[in-house]
Write an enzyme that holds these catalytic residues in place. Structure first.
Site, mmCIF file in Angstrom:
data_model
loop_
_atom_site.group_PDB
_atom_site.id
_atom_site.type_symbol
_atom_site.label_atom_id
_atom_site.label_comp_id
_atom_site.label_asym_id
_atom_site.label_seq_id
_atom_site.Cartn_x
_atom_site.Cartn_y
_atom_site.Cartn_z
ATOM 1 C CG ASP A 246 8.404 -77.133 -40.603
ATOM 2 O OD1 ASP A 246 9.102 -77.433 -39.611
ATOM 3 O OD2 ASP A 246 7.904 -76.010 -40.777
ATOM 4 C CG ASP A 270 4.365 -78.778 -41.632
ATOM 5 O OD1 ASP A 270 3.618 -79.077 -40.683
ATOM 6 O OD2 ASP A 270 4.691 -77.613 -41.885
ATOM 7 C CG ASP A 274 2.939 -74.481 -44.914
ATOM 8 O OD1 ASP A 274 1.842 -74.880 -45.344
ATOM 9 O OD2 ASP A 274 3.449 -74.896 -43.855
ATOM 10 N NE ARG A 326 -3.463 -75.727 -40.036
ATOM 11 C CZ ARG A 326 -2.306 -75.531 -39.407
ATOM 12 N NH1 ARG A 326 -1.178 -75.524 -40.096
ATOM 13 N NH2 ARG A 326 -2.263 -75.371 -38.110
#
Length: 448
Positions: A246, A270, A274, A326
């Site tokens: 990603d 991205d 994560d 986020r």
């Protein structure tokens, strides 16, 4: 007569101070000499004390048991904070202690470079047991190139991270590393950028997949791009086909006991960090995040229930300019967001779906000027009738410029036990606690 006595006392006190200073100087010289000898012996050793656990089934078993007793975690960190405070009081105005228990564990020592592995004992929160390469030898990266992802050249970062043995990886000099393919890490590795200005940029970035015990410290990671559809080596014995990645700065996939500390991350294709697919026992601390849209995703999907075991501590980070959303966006698990400085968001700061437990304590939230973006929180694509029962709380947070946190669920502390990993400090201290967030620019022989 009184003046004569006073002069005698002054002379005596001066003599005592000189004797004390001489003793301290001698002790420091001895300690430095001992530390240099110890590191020289360690650098010369090529034997490792343990082997990395890299097979998927082994790591899966480790992950299943990675969820800590939260009361034990909190009490241990509170003790480290207490010890840090007591040390600061003893040292008085000569102290460089900040109240940040991670930094106060090692940063005040000007000889930190002679015993780098002390860092592994400074972790806090759910990822506090990540020892990285503490029990292995040092590996010095001398070559910034990444010409061959299947047969990496010795001296490169890729050659270091794929080894089976535990390694503490450091850098010979400043360098920019442009990775051709994902940097797939093996278990029991520390990447320690202190003492050099190291950028991983303009190519692939870091993948932590089906491994355990990894520390990533002191790197500039930015402008990461999607790569893949290529063969990439993940250990001395194995390489395989990788589909398209990603473009995350740091991707944590099915892994446990991970600590991401004091990095500067920005502007990737991205996410910046994560963590998905059953990852747990993670601490993300002291990082500086800037210029990015979707900063941090914690949880694979609403339907992936194995992420219910996820526990992540997000502490002492600075969420800075140019961020949109986020910080983090959570699913299923337990998330402790503590003593971070939020100085910018455009949409929201903390979001989630699939009933995560979010424990926000002692943070500083500065809302943007946009009157429609003052809310810290966002329930993503979920009706109010569903999220009203989710355990989201704000405790001791500082709300500035109209910021507000929409709480839900139970108010009792017991409901947040599995989302508690350390004792929060007052939000009034966030500025000093996070003042060193990001890469520190440490130089050998100096306090960081």
């Amino acid at each position: 007569m009184a003046m004569a006595v006073s002069k005698k006392w002054i002379s005596l006190c001066s003599l005592m101070v000189l004797v004390l200073l001489a003793g301290v100087t001698a002790r420091v010289r001895t300690d430095v000499s001992d530390a240099r000898n110890a590191e020289a012996e360690e650098l010369q050793s090529s034997n490792s004390s343990s082997m990395a656990a890299t097979r998927t089934e082994e790591v899966g078993a480790l992950n299943e048991h990675a969820v800590d007793n939260p009361e034990e975690v909190a009490s241990m960190v509170e003790m480290s904070i207490k010890n840090s405070t007591e040390n600061r009081r003893k040292l008085g105005f000569f102290s460089c202690f900040t109240g940040n228990p991670i930094d106060d564990c090692w940063r005040c020592d000007p000889t930190w470079h002679l015993h780098r592995k002390r860092l592994a004992d400074c972790g806090i929160g759910f990822g506090r047991n990540a020892i990285g390469g503490r029990d292995g030898r040092f590996y010095v990266v001398t070559d910034p190139s990444d010409a061959d992802a299947v047969n990496p050249r010795p001296g490169t970062l890729r050659h270091a991270v794929i080894q089976d043995d535990p390694l503490w990886i450091i850098f010979e000099r400043d360098m920019v590393i442009q990775l051709k393919q994902e940097l797939i890490m093996n278990s029991f590795k520390t990447i320690d950028g202190r003492g050099a200005n190291v950028h991983i940029a303009n190519g692939a970035c870091i993948t932590i997949q089906f491994v355990t015990n990894v520390i990533v410290h002191g790197l500039h990671i930015h402008d990461c791009k999607p790569t893949g559809n290529a063969m990439v080596r993940s250990s001395p014995e194995h390489f395989g086909w990788r589909t398209m990645a990603d473009g995350d700065a740091i991707s944590i996939f099915g892994s446990s006991h991970i600590w991401v500390d004091h990095n500067s991350l920005s502007n990737c294709a991205d996410g910046l960090v994560d963590a998905v697919m059953g990852s747990t026992a993670i601490t993300i601390s002291n990082n500086y995040f800037t210029h990015h849209n979707e900063v941090m995703l914690l949880g694979h999907s609403d339907s992936y229930v194995r992420d219910k075991q996820m526990q992540v501590t997000i502490a002492y980070n600075h969420f800075g300019e140019g961020l949109i959303q986020r910080m983090p966006r959570c699913r299923h698990g337990y998330f402790h967001v503590v003593n971070n400085d939020y100085t910018h968001w455009e949409m929201y700061a903390i979001g989630g779906s699939a009933e995560p437990t979010i424990n926000s304590q002692g943070n500083r939230y500065l809302a943007p000027t946009n009157p429609f973006a003052k809310e810290v929180t966002k329930r993503v694509e979920t009706a109010e009738g569903q999220w009203k029962g989710w355990n989201w709380r704000s405790e001791g947070d500082m709300m500035l410029n109209g910021a507000y946190f929409t709480a839900s669920g139970a108010g009792a502390s017991a409901s947040y036990a599995r989302a508690s990993s350390l004792g929060a400090k007052s939000s009034s201290m966030v500025g000093s606690i996070t003042s060193g967030a990001g890469v520190l620019g440490c130089r050998r022989g100096h306090q960081c």
